[in-house]
Design an enzyme around this catalytic site. Structure first.
Site, PDB file in Angstrom:
ATOM      1  N   LYS A 105      70.683  95.984  66.035  1.00 21.23           N
ATOM      2  CA  LYS A 105      69.681  96.169  67.093  1.00 21.23           C
ATOM      3  C   LYS A 105      69.954  95.253  68.275  1.00 21.23           C
ATOM      4  O   LYS A 105      69.817  95.642  69.422  1.00 21.23           O
ATOM      5  CB  LYS A 105      68.277  95.880  66.538  1.00 21.23           C
ATOM      6  CG  LYS A 105      67.716  96.987  65.687  1.00 21.23           C
ATOM      7  CD  LYS A 105      66.248  96.703  65.416  1.00 21.23           C
ATOM      8  CE  LYS A 105      65.671  97.598  64.364  1.00 21.23           C
ATOM      9  NZ  LYS A 105      64.409  97.105  63.841  1.00 21.23           N
ATOM     10  N   HIS A 132      81.466 119.280  41.634  1.00 18.67           N
ATOM     11  CA  HIS A 132      82.607 120.071  42.119  1.00 18.67           C
ATOM     12  C   HIS A 132      83.261 119.421  43.336  1.00 18.67           C
ATOM     13  O   HIS A 132      84.060 120.047  44.024  1.00 18.67           O
ATOM     14  CB  HIS A 132      82.137 121.495  42.444  1.00 18.67           C
ATOM     15  CG  HIS A 132      81.722 122.235  41.208  1.00 18.67           C
ATOM     16  ND1 HIS A 132      82.534 123.124  40.552  1.00 18.67           N
ATOM     17  CD2 HIS A 132      80.587 122.156  40.469  1.00 18.67           C
ATOM     18  CE1 HIS A 132      81.917 123.590  39.479  1.00 18.67           C
ATOM     19  NE2 HIS A 132      80.724 123.011  39.403  1.00 18.67           N
ATOM     20  N   GLU A 166      68.747  98.376  51.316  1.00 21.20           N
ATOM     21  CA  GLU A 166      68.189  97.438  52.291  1.00 21.20           C
ATOM     22  C   GLU A 166      67.599  96.206  51.598  1.00 21.20           C
ATOM     23  O   GLU A 166      67.498  95.140  52.191  1.00 21.20           O
ATOM     24  CB  GLU A 166      67.110  98.152  53.124  1.00 21.20           C
ATOM     25  CG  GLU A 166      67.161  97.789  54.598  1.00 21.20           C
ATOM     26  CD  GLU A 166      66.233  98.641  55.461  1.00 21.20           C
ATOM     27  OE1 GLU A 166      65.558  99.556  54.955  1.00 21.20           O
ATOM     28  OE2 GLU A 166      66.180  98.365  56.670  1.00 21.20           O
TER      29      GLU A 166
HETATM   30  O1  PA5 Z   1      62.204  99.102  55.230  1.00 25.78           O
HETATM   31  C1  PA5 Z   1      62.096  98.760  56.383  1.00 25.78           C
HETATM   32  O2  PA5 Z   1      61.430  97.757  56.720  1.00 25.78           O
HETATM   33  C2  PA5 Z   1      62.769  99.517  57.506  1.00 25.78           C
HETATM   34  O3  PA5 Z   1      63.560 100.569  57.022  1.00 25.78           O
HETATM   35  C3  PA5 Z   1      61.715 100.091  58.455  1.00 25.78           C
HETATM   36  O4  PA5 Z   1      60.886 100.960  57.749  1.00 25.78           O
HETATM   37  C4  PA5 Z   1      62.371 100.841  59.628  1.00 25.78           C
HETATM   38  O5  PA5 Z   1      63.262 100.019  60.298  1.00 25.78           O
HETATM   39  C5  PA5 Z   1      61.297 101.332  60.599  1.00 25.78           C
HETATM   40  O6  PA5 Z   1      60.538 100.252  61.065  1.00 25.78           O
HETATM   41  P1  PA5 Z   1      59.156 100.464  61.800  1.00 25.78           P
HETATM   42  O7  PA5 Z   1      58.210 101.084  60.848  1.00 25.78           O
HETATM   43  O8  PA5 Z   1      58.737  99.093  62.210  1.00 25.78           O
HETATM   44  O9  PA5 Z   1      59.401 101.357  62.978  1.00 25.78           O
END
Ligand code: PA5
Length: 444
Positions: free
Chosen positions: A418, A305, A284
């Site tokens: 989203k 394996h 990410e």
């Molecule tokens: O690293 C990040 O920002 C994302 O993976 C968030 O943690 C994830 O989308 C969850 O978001 P939130 O804590 O706002 O629900």
């Protein structure tokens, strides 16, 4: 607590290549350590030194209460709001934590998918049990945890009554913004704060990770001590004196040589969720602007394996980072067996010794097979070492992303899915799916 071993890289990276990347690393270091870099997103850098002590003490107190008054602790969250906690509990305890005898609550993670069947199973397990719930969302608006929270909130209010349920629901969210904060305030739930300047995937050492980890009985003071050691050890700009920066440099040198996939390999099944944490952190953070190393994780020897064949002999766009833990804890000695004679050469050897030999032979085989292999030796599988590992990898990821020229702290790609999802689900304020499709047609 964590040592970088580059002995398998000699045929892949020359000393001059490290020299070439040095100035970029130093630049990235300055950027990360200057107060105004990406403004709001670098709170995690100094967190081990300046975390909120009062909040930390509250986490310890509440975790004790939950241990005493609960059979099951349900953690609602997705992405950075759950993976780190689960990774730590499995790493420090067991991937079979819930099944093993213990005097701490079972811990279930929900709200990390839109699966009705998996949520129903956890609800089933909760029937007749004493439940506490921790809902974690920085934005307070994420769909999957919101669904799970509303279902569990109803379940708890039905079982305990609104008043009693209130004393068993804990919210971890922003200090002022988001629906979750408003709900917590309206209902009088106990809250924990996710600092504004720490993003989800960098938040494992905040209340996001610390409360569930403490409920499992792990020592969060030790976890923070390890992270503090990492902070101190990883302050030097020079890659020869900073193993974390050297690791970031190696990743980038290999990336420029068309090694676009990093396999993070572990030799213990209970470290597999740490692999998931690494995938999220690097994936990410780094995968954007049509750049990035694709992170994946494997458990050896299990995956030797299956995927071992591809790593050894398949496309040569892979490099490997083995995180090997020297002392994992429990061990078993192999006895002689009159029937299984083919095993007798291992008589008297321990399984941990055999696992280590498997690691050594794998590193040699893969690097001989033109897969550059980096090794990170961790001292043990205790809290301080894990705190060190978390901090080391967070910093390596940020430095690596910066020298690749991407912003490690946003995730614009996640927003695209989203937007389409809200359109399909008909959420007010979003374009309808017809409008989105019409726009795509116009573009084409
Ligand atoms: O690293 C990040 O920002 C994302 O993976 C968030 O943690 C994830 O989308 C969850 O978001 P939130 O804590 O706002 O629900």
């Amino acid at each position: 607590m964590l040592t970088l071993d580059c002995k398998h890289l000699k045929n892949f990276i020359g000393p001059h290549e490290y020299l070439a990347v040095k100035p970029q690393i130093e630049h990235a270091h300055k950027f990360l350590h200057s107060e105004d870099s990406f403004g709001d997103n670098i709170g995690w850098v100094s967190l081990p030194k300046n975390y909120n002590v009062l909040e930390f003490e509250k986490i310890l107190k509440v975790s004790k209460k939950i241990q005493e008054d609960s059979d099951i602790f349900v953690v609602v969250g997705i992405g950075g709001s759950y993976i780190g906690a689960r990774a730590a509990i499995e790493f420090l305890k067991s991937d079979l934590y819930n099944n093993l005898p213990k005097n701490t609550p079972d811990i279930y993670f929900v709200g990390n998918s839109a699966s009705a069947s998996s949520l129903s199973d956890v609800l089933e397990l909760c029937k007749g049990k004493r439940i506490s719930l921790n809902v974690i969302s920085k934005s307070g608006t994420t769909t999957e945890p919101a669904i799970a929270f509303s279902i569990f909130k109803e379940f708890m209010e039905k079982n305990y009554g609104k008043e009693h349920a209130r004393s068993r629901i804990y919210c971890t969210t922003d200090v002022e913004d988001g629906d979750l904060k408003s709900i917590a305030d309206e209902n009088g739930y106990d809250t924990f704060v996710i600092p504004k300047n720490i993003g989800g995937r960098f938040s494992v050492l905040t209340a996001v990770g610390l409360l569930p980890i403490a409920v499992s009985g792990a020592d969060i003071s030790e976890l923070m001590r390890g992270a503090t050691c990492a902070y101190d050890d990883l302050l030097k700009e020079d890659i020869e004196k900073n193993q974390c920066y050297k690791y970031a440099a190696i990743r980038n040198i290999l990336y420029k040589k068309a090694k676009q996939i990093e396999v993070m390999a572990f030799f213990e099944p209970r470290f597999s969720f740490l692999g998931k944490w690494v995938e999220q952190l690097f994936g990410e953070s780094e995968g954007k602007d049509h750049k990035g190393i694709f992170p994946t994780s494997m458990i050896f020897s299990t995956d030797l394996h299956s995927m071992g064949q591809f790593i050894q002999d398949g496309s040569k766009n892979i490099f490997e980072t083995i995180l090997f833990v020297n002392h994992v804890g429990k061990d078993i000695t192999i006895k002689g067996d009159n029937q299984l004679k083919s095993l007798n050469f291992l008589e008297g050897k321990t399984m941990n010794w055999i696992n280590k030999k498997m690691f050594e032979s794998t590193a040699i085989a893969h690097s001989d097979g033109f897969v550059p292999t980096i090794v990170l030796h961790a001292r043990d599988a205790f809290e301080a070492t894990l705190g060190y590992i978390f901090y080391f990898l967070e910093k390596a990821c940020a430095i690596s992303s910066l020298i690749m020229g991407v912003n490690p702290f946003d995730q614009p790609g996640v927003e695209s899915y989203k937007k389409n999802m809200f359109a399909l689900l008909g959420k007010a304020g979003y374009e309808s799916i017809k409008e989105i499709l019409d726009k795509r047609l116009d573009k084409n």
